[in-house]
Structure formats: C-alpha cells, structure tokens
Design a protein around this motif. Structure first.
Motif, short mmCIF file in Angstrom:
data_model
loop_
_atom_site.label_atom_id
_atom_site.label_comp_id
_atom_site.label_asym_id
_atom_site.label_seq_id
_atom_site.Cartn_x
_atom_site.Cartn_y
_atom_site.Cartn_z
N GLY A 1 56.31 30.61 -1.26
CA GLY A 1 56.53 29.17 -1.42
C GLY A 1 55.07 28.40 -0.95
O GLY A 1 54.70 27.52 -1.69
N THR A 2 54.77 28.74 0.11
CA THR A 2 53.47 28.17 0.68
C THR A 2 52.22 28.70 -0.37
O THR A 2 51.51 27.56 -0.78
CB THR A 2 52.98 29.05 1.94
N LEU A 3 52.30 29.66 -0.97
CA LEU A 3 51.18 30.19 -1.72
C LEU A 3 51.32 29.57 -3.14
O LEU A 3 50.27 28.84 -3.67
CB LEU A 3 51.23 31.71 -2.15
N LEU A 4 52.42 29.38 -3.64
CA LEU A 4 52.75 28.81 -5.03
C LEU A 4 52.58 27.41 -4.88
O LEU A 4 52.04 26.61 -5.70
CB LEU A 4 54.06 29.08 -5.42
N TYR A 5 52.97 26.75 -3.73
CA TYR A 5 53.06 25.23 -3.77
C TYR A 5 51.45 24.83 -3.56
O TYR A 5 50.88 23.86 -4.05
CB TYR A 5 53.72 24.82 -2.49
N LEU A 6 50.73 25.30 -2.79
CA LEU A 6 49.31 25.32 -2.62
C LEU A 6 48.52 25.51 -3.84
O LEU A 6 47.76 24.61 -4.31
CB LEU A 6 48.68 25.81 -1.37
N TRP A 7 48.69 26.47 -4.52
CA TRP A 7 48.04 26.98 -6.05
C TRP A 7 48.58 25.83 -6.76
O TRP A 7 47.66 25.37 -7.42
CB TRP A 7 48.26 28.34 -5.99
N LYS A 8 49.68 25.76 -7.21
CA LYS A 8 50.19 25.15 -8.27
C LYS A 8 50.18 23.41 -8.19
O LYS A 8 49.81 22.86 -8.81
CB LYS A 8 51.68 25.88 -8.96
N ALA A 9 50.94 23.24 -7.01
CA ALA A 9 51.32 21.56 -6.78
C ALA A 9 49.88 21.12 -6.30
O ALA A 9 49.68 19.75 -6.73
CB ALA A 9 52.26 21.46 -6.22
N GLU A 10 49.20 21.64 -5.58
CA GLU A 10 47.92 20.94 -4.75
C GLU A 10 46.63 21.25 -5.40
O GLU A 10 45.77 21.03 -5.02
CB GLU A 10 48.01 21.37 -3.28
N VAL B 1 45.15 24.15 -4.97
CA VAL B 1 44.06 24.88 -4.08
C VAL B 1 43.85 26.33 -4.82
O VAL B 1 44.67 26.99 -5.05
CB VAL B 1 44.62 25.13 -2.82
N SER B 2 42.44 26.46 -5.10
CA SER B 2 42.17 27.89 -5.83
C SER B 2 41.31 28.74 -4.93
O SER B 2 41.21 29.73 -5.25
CB SER B 2 41.47 27.44 -7.07
N ASP B 3 40.97 28.31 -3.74
CA ASP B 3 40.24 29.18 -2.82
C ASP B 3 41.47 30.04 -2.35
O ASP B 3 41.99 29.76 -1.24
CB ASP B 3 39.70 28.05 -1.98
N MET C 1 42.30 15.31 -2.42
CA MET C 1 42.31 16.67 -2.78
C MET C 1 42.74 17.42 -1.45
O MET C 1 42.03 17.26 -0.28
CB MET C 1 40.97 17.12 -2.98
N ARG C 2 43.34 18.37 -1.70
CA ARG C 2 43.98 19.28 -0.68
C ARG C 2 43.01 20.70 -0.26
O ARG C 2 43.14 21.35 0.76
CB ARG C 2 45.30 20.09 -0.95
N LEU C 3 42.06 20.96 -1.34
CA LEU C 3 41.15 22.03 -1.25
C LEU C 3 40.11 21.71 0.24
O LEU C 3 39.55 20.63 0.16
CB LEU C 3 40.21 22.25 -2.43
N VAL C 4 40.22 22.65 1.04
CA VAL C 4 39.09 22.57 2.12
C VAL C 4 37.70 22.73 1.68
O VAL C 4 37.48 23.65 0.88
CB VAL C 4 39.28 23.63 3.10
N VAL C 5 36.72 21.69 1.65
CA VAL C 5 35.47 21.86 1.35
C VAL C 5 34.52 22.26 2.52
O VAL C 5 34.42 21.52 3.40
CB VAL C 5 34.79 20.80 0.95
N THR C 6 33.68 23.50 2.45
CA THR C 6 32.97 24.01 3.31
C THR C 6 31.37 24.41 2.82
O THR C 6 31.52 24.08 1.41
CB THR C 6 33.48 25.20 4.06
N LYS C 7 30.92 24.62 3.54
CA LYS C 7 29.51 25.11 3.10
C LYS C 7 29.57 26.39 2.05
O LYS C 7 28.71 26.40 1.05
CB LYS C 7 28.45 25.39 4.06
N ARG C 8 30.60 27.04 2.18
CA ARG C 8 30.82 28.38 1.29
C ARG C 8 31.17 27.90 -0.03
O ARG C 8 30.68 28.66 -1.11
CB ARG C 8 31.93 29.08 1.99
N ASN C 9 32.20 26.99 -0.03
CA ASN C 9 32.59 26.60 -1.56
C ASN C 9 32.22 25.29 -2.00
O ASN C 9 32.67 24.74 -3.03
CB ASN C 9 34.01 26.70 -1.62
N TYR C 10 31.14 24.62 -1.24
CA TYR C 10 30.65 23.29 -1.70
C TYR C 10 30.12 23.09 -3.33
O TYR C 10 30.59 22.21 -3.90
CB TYR C 10 29.45 22.75 -0.67
#
Length: 145
Positions: A77-86, A88-90, A1-10
């Motif tokens: 491309g950075t935004l789209l790749y992380l959002w769609k392919a990986e 990442v919704s944060d 999972m590419r999404l960073v998991v922190t206390k804020r979004n745990y």
C-alpha cells in the motif's frame, strides 16, 4: 507535490514541471524531505486496520498469520499509494518510504514482528528516529534547512 526534489533528480523534476505548471522548482529543504519521506497516511491506516484486526481476532491462534498479511498489505500500500495517488516516480523515494513504513512497524512492536526471534524492541525504538531524521540526508546535505 510529494516527490522529493534533490540535486540528483532536479533536472528530471524541472523538465516535468515545465510541462505541467509554470511554478518554479527548487530543491527541497531538510524539513520538506523529512515530511515527504514519511508515509504517515499509510502508517495511520495500518494502525487502524491492525488495531481492528487485533480487537476482533487477536486471541485466535491464526492472528499472527493475519497480522503478517496486514503488514505485507501495508508495504504494498505504501508503494502503490505514493506511486499512483501521489505521483512519486523516483525509485529511491519509494524505497526509502517503504523502509520507513517497516521501521515504524518494528518500533510499534506489533505481533508480526515481535514474534521474530531476533526482534529487539529497544533496538527498534532507537533505530526509528535515527532512520527518520537521517533519511533527508540520503541525497546529500540540503542547501536549506
């Protein structure tokens, strides 16, 4: 999972993970955050596309314009790749990664940024490692390193 998991979004990640998989979710370590925030796939693609573009038309007077379009495509491309392919919704992670991409481009000193009147190669080279190694601390100190 590419999404960073922190206390804020745990809690959000935990709820989403419970629906998709039975794997336990824990907050990311410093190293995991460091790797997840850096958009290395897009940086590599940018270097490839920019290098080819420069080799083909680097001496033409309009390459500066083309280089800026390549830069804007890299940010998008950075935004789209992380959002769609990986997946990442944060919004914080998307913003941090997009700024990280720009920091890399500034440190590389390519034509679209080196022509800016306020650009300084030394400052850009100093800011890059500070940004890269400081971003994992955005959501606070990780519990584990």
């Amino acid at each position: 999972m590419r999404l960073v998991v922190t206390k804020r979004n745990y809690e959000t990640v935990l709820a989403r993970s419970a629906r998709n998989t039975a794997e336990p979710v824990s907050c990311d370590t410093y190293r995991e955050r460091l790797i997840k925030y850096a958009p290395v796939e897009i940086i590599a693609l940018y270097v490839c596309v920019y290098g080819i573009g420069y080799a083909v038309m680097g001496t033409t007077p309009y390459f500066s314009f083309v280089g800026r379009w390549i830069l804007m495509a890299g940010i998008a491309g950075t935004l789209l790749y992380l959002w769609k392919a990986e997946g990442v919704s944060d919004a914080v992670q998307l913003l941090v990664s997009a700024i990280g991409f720009v920091a890399w481009v500034f440190a590389l000193g390519v034509i679209p940024v080196s022509e800016l009147p306020w650009y300084n190669q030394i400052a850009a080279s100093i800011v890059l490692p500070i940004y890269i190694f400081g971003t994992p601390l955005i959501d606070g100190m990780p519990d584990r390193f």
